[in-house]
Design an enzyme around this catalytic site. Structure first.
Site, PDB file in Angstrom:
ATOM      1  N   LYS A   1       1.070  -1.012   0.032  1.00  0.00           N
ATOM      2  CA  LYS A   1      -0.204  -0.372  -0.018  1.00  0.00           C
ATOM      3  C   LYS A   1       1.288   1.507  -0.064  1.00  0.00           C
ATOM      4  CE  LYS A   1      -3.679   0.117   0.428  1.00  0.00           C
ATOM      5  NZ  LYS A   1      -4.769   0.493  -1.044  1.00  0.00           N
TER       6      LYS A   1
ATOM      7  N   HIS B   1     -10.296  -6.675  -4.516  1.00  0.00           N
ATOM      8  CA  HIS B   1     -10.064  -5.994  -4.005  1.00  0.00           C
ATOM      9  C   HIS B   1     -10.892  -6.549  -2.072  1.00  0.00           C
ATOM     10  CE1 HIS B   1     -11.611  -2.079  -1.560  1.00  0.00           C
ATOM     11  NE2 HIS B   1     -10.501  -2.045  -1.609  1.00  0.00           N
TER      12      HIS B   1
END
Length: 418
Positions: A189, A316
């Protein structure tokens, strides 16, 4: 077999201080637990978001579900479309702008209906969806830069992952993920630090794990110009580049010079977005999420479009409980073109609402839970505890920026950040 009761219970569970482009995770993550009960006592389960708007939409739809047959999914669609929106026609064209609120409400109840169908027929949910193509579904290690503890005392001990703000700390985070869960691919991330710093983290990961596919997700935090500038540094490092920029048009521009596939869970998030996505060739991998695409059947429909138009499919994730992971795994087992390991935040969560505790991630994969339907049941005591935490925590809408400003009062979440 008619539905006689529908219950939606908001919950809050512990969440680590994970950093992202918008700020940092708050101490409590919100979800809603959906129960749909039939006259004979069968209870179908679902899980969705826990913000006020989602809860309001679910409450609008609840009364219309009473008396429905759990197999009447078109009836469910009509009820949700009428309650959350103005047109109950399940055959209407998808709006180019999408309708996340309506799709999310439909998904929450659809999973519970499908769970009931499995229970009533004594078949696992993947059979209700057409049968499984794989015995287990692969997931990816999901790395986050993170603080060592929350700024304010949340009333529980700090997580045992520790601080991860440097390259070697991120390597150790990945090493623990791989050791404990057996993951075979790694996602970072990003959008937190300057792109060059995050790319250096990728280089450290590549050196430590030379055979592991790598992904990076700036969450729309880079401009097209920044993405173009750093692209030579990313070439040869990545399995795919996820959402470097904010819009479909910008992703289309990046696609003209990106040598690797582009992935998204930000710009192509509804069926109405597909035509423009294809026209621009903006995305080569769509990270589906049944929570906002409209459910498990919609996820299968999206995968079918991937076969038609040639884009890859994965999934996701957000902070979630085991009901969502079970649903993701059941549908993932049925998708023929699931081309990439799916995202999951599950290793970051320590609490659980299902009986028996957390589902197992072994060799980087999850097997669909055994038993009819989803194969999971509620732990009533845990549900009561997590609901009490919701009532006490004071959070009603997620706000990572507000939380970040406790650390850095001048933090600006404006995007692109870089």
């Amino acid at each position: 077999m008619r539905i006689t009761d529908v219950r939606v219970t908001p919950i809050a569970f512990r969440d680590p201080p994970l950093l992202n482009v918008n700020g940092v995770h708050e101490p409590w993550a919100l979800r809603s637990i959906i129960e749909v009960e039939t006259a004979d006592g069968h209870v179908g389960l679902g899980e969705s978001y826990g913000d006020l708007q989602t809860l309001a939409n679910l409450d609008k739809a609840k009364p219309g579900l009473i008396g429905l047959d759990p197999f009447d999914l078109n009836g469910l669609t009509r009820v949700v479309y009428a309650a959350v929106g103005s047109n109950p026609d399940p055959g209407q064209s998808f709006a180019p702008a999408g309708d996340k609120a309506r799709a999310s409400a439909l998904a929450a109840f659809e999973v519970a209906f499908l769970d009931l169908q499995g229970q009533l027929t004594e078949r696992p949910l993947y059979d209700i969806l057409g049968g499984k193509l794989r015995d287990k579904v692969p997931y990816s290690a999901y790395l986050f830069y993170k603080f060592g503890r929350h700024k304010d005392d949340p009333g529980y001990p700090a997580d045992d992952w520790g601080e991860a703000l440097g390259h070697e700390q991120m390597v150790e985070q990945a090493r623990r993920m791989i050791t404990e869960f057996g993951f075979g691919s790694i996602k970072l991330k990003a959008g937190v630090f300057e792109p060059e710093f995050e790319i250096e983290t990728l280089r450290h990961l590549r050196k430590a794990f030379p055979d592991y596919p790598l992904r990076i997700d700036p969450n729309g935090g880079w401009s097209v110009e920044t993405t173009r500038r750093v692209m030579p540094q990313l070439t040869g490092l990545l399995e795919y580049l996820e959402d470097p920029t904010r819009t479909l048009a910008e992703m289309g521009e990046v696609a003209t010079f990106a040598p690797m596939p582009l992935a998204t869970n930000m710009v192509t998030i509804a069926f109405g977005h597909i035509p423009e996505t294809i026209r621009l060739n903006a995305v080569q991998v769509v990270l589906s999420d049944h929570h906002y695409w409209g459910g498990l059947r919609a996820t299968q429909h999206l995968a079918h479009l991937g076969r038609v138009f040639g884009f890859g499919i994965s999934m996701h994730s957000n902070s979630h409980m085991g009901i969502s992971l079970a649903a993701m795994t059941h549908v993932g087992a049925t998708i023929p073109n699931l081309a990439y390991a799916c995202d999951t935040h599950y290793p970051w969560q320590v609490e659980e609402v299902i009986a028996g505790g957390k589902l197992k991630i072994e060799d980087g994969s999850v097997a669909p839970p055994e038993g009819p339907g989803l194969g999971v049941q509620l732990d009533r005591a845990a549900l009561a505890q997590l609901h009490r935490q919701y009532l006490d925590c004071g959070i009603r809408v997620r706000d990572d920026t507000k939380e970040m400003r406790k650390y850095y009062p001048d933090f600006n979440p404006k995007k692109p950040r870089f």
